[in-house]
Scaffold this motif. Structure first.
Motif, short mmCIF file in Angstrom:
data_model
loop_
_atom_site.label_atom_id
_atom_site.label_comp_id
_atom_site.label_asym_id
_atom_site.label_seq_id
_atom_site.Cartn_x
_atom_site.Cartn_y
_atom_site.Cartn_z
N ASN A 118 0.84 -1.19 0.00
CA ASN A 118 0.00 0.00 0.00
C ASN A 118 0.88 1.25 0.00
OD1 ASN A 118 -2.45 1.37 0.08
ND2 ASN A 118 -2.44 1.49 2.30
N MET A 175 -6.75 3.68 -6.11
CA MET A 175 -7.17 2.28 -6.14
C MET A 175 -7.50 1.85 -7.57
SD MET A 175 -9.25 1.66 -2.61
CE MET A 175 -10.21 3.14 -2.48
N MET A 233 -8.10 -4.39 -2.94
CA MET A 233 -8.69 -4.19 -1.62
C MET A 233 -7.83 -4.82 -0.53
SD MET A 233 -11.14 -2.15 -1.78
CE MET A 233 -11.69 -2.30 -0.10
N HIS A 247 -5.13 -2.37 0.05
CA HIS A 247 -5.67 -1.20 0.75
C HIS A 247 -5.94 -1.50 2.23
CE1 HIS A 247 -7.88 2.50 1.34
NE2 HIS A 247 -8.92 1.81 1.77
N GLU A 248 -6.57 -2.65 2.50
CA GLU A 248 -7.00 -2.95 3.86
C GLU A 248 -5.91 -3.61 4.72
OE1 GLU A 248 -10.49 -5.29 3.20
OE2 GLU A 248 -11.71 -3.54 2.69
#
Length: 107
Positions: free
Chosen positions: A38, A44, A67, A70-71
């Motif tokens: 990230n 994104m 994702m 990102h997470e």
């Protein structure tokens, strides 16, 4: 050469099915991993674009990996021989993404 993951036909496979198939396929390809990290710079949508254009992932798989980046802060986007993974890492750098290689199982 990128990992050959199954292509998704819209509406025919769930995200869970694709995750499992992608993981099984990736794990059988070798002892090295390409890890994308990230960063606060890339959008994104751009990360999805890179994963689709370079690796040929379906939109669903690319979005799922994005994702995860990102997470969780990172995602394994390919596995294979050290030479292939080094090529993938360099490609991610050329797209402006932060990426490293590591031995499989060290994540």
């Amino acid at each position: 050469m990128p990992v050959d993951l199954p292509r998704a036909d819209p509406g025919t496979e769930s995200l869970t099915d694709l995750s499992h198939e992608a993981q099984v396929t990736a794990e059988s390809d070798g002892p090295w991993c390409t890890v994308v990290w990230n960063d606060p710079v890339n959008l994104m949508s751009y990360v999805v674009f890179v994963l689709r254009s370079y690796f040929g992932y379906s939109r669903v798989v690319a979005e799922q990996l994005m994702m995860q980046v990102h997470e969780e802060g990172r995602a394994i986007v390919s596995r294979g021989s050290r030479e292939r993974v080094e090529t993938d890492v360099q490609a991610m750098h050329s797209f402006g993404l932060q990426a490293t290689l590591e031995r499989a199982g060290e994540d």
